[in-house]
Write an enzyme that holds these catalytic residues in place. Sequence first.
Site, PDB file in Angstrom:
ATOM      1  CG  LEU A  18      33.744  16.641  11.985  1.00  0.00           C
ATOM      2  CD1 LEU A  18      33.243  17.435  10.784  1.00  0.00           C
ATOM      3  CD2 LEU A  18      32.582  15.839  12.533  1.00  0.00           C
ATOM      4  CG  HIS A  34      13.229  14.127  20.273  1.00  0.00           C
ATOM      5  ND1 HIS A  34      13.481  15.416  19.859  1.00  0.00           N
ATOM      6  CD2 HIS A  34      12.371  14.248  21.330  1.00  0.00           C
ATOM      7  CE1 HIS A  34      12.818  16.271  20.630  1.00  0.00           C
ATOM      8  NE2 HIS A  34      12.124  15.582  21.516  1.00  0.00           N
ATOM      9  CG  ASP A  66      14.151  24.144  16.917  1.00  0.00           C
ATOM     10  OD1 ASP A  66      13.678  23.301  17.707  1.00  0.00           O
ATOM     11  OD2 ASP A  66      13.709  25.300  16.812  1.00  0.00           O
TER      12      ASP A  66
HETATM   13  C1  IPE Z   1      17.233  24.768  21.086  1.00  0.00           C
HETATM   14  O1  IPE Z   1      15.950  24.437  20.662  1.00  0.00           O
HETATM   15  C2  IPE Z   1      17.875  23.616  21.798  1.00  0.00           C
HETATM   16  C3  IPE Z   1      18.182  22.429  21.004  1.00  0.00           C
HETATM   17  C4  IPE Z   1      17.993  22.292  19.713  1.00  0.00           C
HETATM   18  C5  IPE Z   1      18.783  21.332  21.730  1.00  0.00           C
HETATM   19  P1  IPE Z   1      14.646  24.740  21.534  1.00  0.00           P
HETATM   20  O2  IPE Z   1      13.500  24.192  20.758  1.00  0.00           O
HETATM   21  O3  IPE Z   1      14.816  24.243  22.915  1.00  0.00           O
HETATM   22  O4  IPE Z   1      14.622  26.339  21.573  1.00  0.00           O
HETATM   23  P2  IPE Z   1      13.408  27.348  21.805  1.00  0.00           P
HETATM   24  O5  IPE Z   1      12.794  27.009  23.124  1.00  0.00           O
HETATM   25  O6  IPE Z   1      12.443  27.171  20.687  1.00  0.00           O
HETATM   26  O7  IPE Z   1      14.045  28.715  21.773  1.00  0.00           O
HETATM   27  C1  IPE Z   2      14.881  20.016  18.780  1.00  0.00           C
HETATM   28  O1  IPE Z   2      13.565  19.825  18.368  1.00  0.00           O
HETATM   29  C2  IPE Z   2      15.377  18.926  19.703  1.00  0.00           C
HETATM   30  C3  IPE Z   2      15.568  19.335  21.102  1.00  0.00           C
HETATM   31  C4  IPE Z   2      15.398  20.531  21.591  1.00  0.00           C
HETATM   32  C5  IPE Z   2      16.004  18.297  22.025  1.00  0.00           C
HETATM   33  P1  IPE Z   2      12.360  20.290  19.283  1.00  0.00           P
HETATM   34  O2  IPE Z   2      12.056  19.187  20.238  1.00  0.00           O
HETATM   35  O3  IPE Z   2      12.654  21.600  19.895  1.00  0.00           O
HETATM   36  O4  IPE Z   2      11.183  20.399  18.250  1.00  0.00           O
HETATM   37  P2  IPE Z   2      10.165  21.623  18.096  1.00  0.00           P
HETATM   38  O5  IPE Z   2      11.002  22.858  17.957  1.00  0.00           O
HETATM   39  O6  IPE Z   2       9.332  21.638  19.324  1.00  0.00           O
HETATM   40  O7  IPE Z   2       9.411  21.309  16.858  1.00  0.00           O
HETATM   41 MG    MG Z   3      12.402  23.506  19.294  1.00  0.00          MG
END
Ligand code: IPE
Ligand code: IPE
Ligand code: MG
Length: 286
Positions: free
Chosen positions: A163, A69, A52
């Site tokens: 793995l 990403h 995240d």
């Molecule tokens: C969880 O992260 C999903 C992934 C990392 C793929 P999100 O960014 O979507 O989660 P919330 O919305 O902050 O809980």
């Molecule tokens: C996690 O990073 C990747 C996915 C959920 C695909 P985010 O895109 O949620 O990045 P933040 O949390 O908004 O910074």
């Molecule tokens: Mg996120």
Amino acid sequence: MMTPAPSQPRPTPMDRAPRDPAAPVAGPGQWSAPAPRFAPGEAPAHVALIMDGNGRWANQRGLARTEGHRAGEYALMDTIAGAIDAGVRHLSVYTFSTENWRRSPAEVRFIMGYATDVLARRTAQLDEWGVHVRWSGRRPRLWKSVIGALERAEERTRGNSVLDLVMCVNYGGRAELADAARSIAAEAAAGRLDPARVGERTVARHLYLPDLPDVDLMIRTSGEQRISNYLLWQMAYAEMMFSPVPWPAFDREALWDCLLEYAGRERRFGGAEELVARPGAGGDGS
Ligand code: IPE
Ligand code: IPE
Ligand code: MG
């Protein structure tokens, strides 16, 4: 534990310069610092990552969320190499949740396209490292190109056993449990299963990857402290760690720090031990 935890916390690599996301990554055993070594049972067998913080990492640098990403690719490859070095057997990575469809069409389109690209570019390297790529998630709605790329990677790496990399794509813990309930109900309705005998083992057998063991350690990056519908069944007794580092800045050393902290934790699984000495059992003959 055979390697002591570092006496000073490592500097947070929050401000590390962005790298070329597609740059080659040092393989297992090729890092300048040695991986921690663990006695049997001290390292987690199954680590689940919530990758995240990509969007915030990018926005803080004046970049579009999608650049975050892109930067996550190198972090993922580096972390996989580190997991192999530390003897982790299963690594689950939350790549796209069933709730991530709520994002803008442009961001969803980018993630779908990029996931396909990463699999196409990195599978040969993962295969060389002995990684078995697997997919856990729901088929409906997921782009056919992504399903195809996941299936090709799985097919090519099927024989590997260093793995298991479980890519959770269009994955949701509730969706997985609802899908399991539906297939259990269908078997019962067809007379192949006695409803009175449905138990925890039945549910476990109907999950997307029934052979995937329970999660030992869950790590979420970026400072958020929630599980966002990840591996709900498998995380029942997982140890939780929340790192402030955004995913694009995470790396194998950050993973190793988490593994060292895990080795120092005590897991009880509901059991308990008497730690107070019984009166008169002081060993002084009284
Ligand atoms: C969880 O992260 C999903 C992934 C990392 C793929 P999100 O960014 O979507 O989660 P919330 O919305 O902050 O809980
Ligand atoms: C996690 O990073 C990747 C996915 C959920 C695909 P985010 O895109 O949620 O990045 P933040 O949390 O908004 O910074
Ligand atoms: Mg996120």
